[in-house]
Design a protein around this motif. Structure first.
Motif: not given
Length: 324
Positions: A44-48, A128-131, A189-193
């Protein structure tokens, strides 16, 4: 339901230095872990690309899988970890589907066709940009939450309450991040939640304790803040304990029976509930002493507010009668 004797006053403040020392050690250990191990950003955050593969007739041959992936430039150095059981693995690599083909499942399936009979069960692709954008917005969400908490508590109580609440929240988040780093849990995103839920849960407990402290300051004639805090925490102890235990039982159910998809989320929540409950009792309330909260000054402030309110009501009544 009264778990603790409601008539008994527990001497929490007598041992406040012990609580602060233990908390400081946990926070320092968490910061050290974050500095040395860092955070393991998920897709989610690093992209890939993430591909979940299940082997139908045998355990997953992890070494063969790694050899097959390392033979291709796109998947070279990919992360391969077991997922749920020995027959299922999760493969992560930094390249997205734009680098390979329109179907990552077919691409990985072809690479692993000689490792055994398999089934691709899940594919997640994040550019990667979205992440990077999701990571930036996640940090912003946490920062904005903390600032709004400070503003809310400062207006509802007094600015020292707001600072004490922020210290308590920061304490909880740092320790939770330290556990995430130590266990190498994916930050997604689960971690952020889970982190935002921890903030809300801990704040709820802190507000209840602060409300009781404010009532004690208003009703009691004593100017001893330590005594008032002991009485307030003792009065809310049964409620805090029952709320924490019931919530913890629900999260433990998710941990043991919810499956691997929410395993990381439930671990963070377990840590957050335990640490959040402790911080509202042992960190937030005692912090008021360190910030020099003065009961006499606070009572004078409340009396001044009541006087101004009464004057406004008197002027409004005269205005309605036409006297003004």
């Amino acid at each position: 339901m009264q778990v603790f004797d409601s008539s008994r006053i527990y001497a929490f403040m007598r041992y406040k230095m012990v609580y602060f020392t233990l908390s400081a050690l946990l926070v320092l250990a968490s910061i050290f872990c974050l500095a040395t191990r860092g955070l393991n950003y998920g897709i989610d955050f690093a992209g890939g690309t993430l591909v979940q593969v299940k082997y139908t007739n045998a355990n997953a041959p992890i070494e063969q899988i790694r050899e097959a992936l390392n033979a291709n430039e796109i998947t070279k150095g990919a992360s391969v970890t077991e997922f749920g059981g020995k027959d299922e693995v999760v493969i992560r690599y930094t390249n997205t589907s734009d680098d390979v083909s329109s179907d990552p499942a077919l691409f990985v399936g072809n690479l692993l066709k000689n490792t055994g009979s398999l089934e691709v069960r899940r594919v997640d692709v994040v550019g990667p940009k979205v992440g990077a954008e999701l990571r930036q917005k996640g940090i912003m969400a946490l920062s904005v939450s903390i600032v709004l908490i400070l503003i809310y508590v400062a207006f509802r109580f007094e600015w020292r309450f707001g600072i004490a609440a922020i210290i308590s929240q920061a304490h909880d988040i740092i320790i939770a991040l330290g556990v995430i780093s130590f266990l190498r849990l994916d930050v997604n995103l689960d971690t952020l939640a889970a982190l935002l839920t921890i903030l809300g849960y801990s704040l709820n407990d802190t507000i209840i304790v602060f409300d009781r402290i404010r009532e004690g300051v208003t009703d009691s004639k004593s100017n001893d803040l330590n005594k008032n805090i002991d009485e307030s925490i003792s009065a809310t102890l049964s409620r805090t304990f029952m709320t924490s235990v019931s919530t913890l039982l629900a999260v433990l159910t998710l941990f043991f029976f919810g499956g691997d998809m929410i395993h990381g989320f439930s671990i963070i929540m377990i840590v957050g509930i335990v640490v959040g409950t402790a911080s509202s009792i042992f960190i937030a309330a005692p912090s008021l002493v360190w910030f020099g909260f003065d009961i006499s000054r606070y009572r004078a402030h409340l009396a001044d507010k009541q006087r101004k309110k009464a004057e406004k009501e008197k002027l409004r009544a005269l205005y309605e009668k036409g006297s003004v």
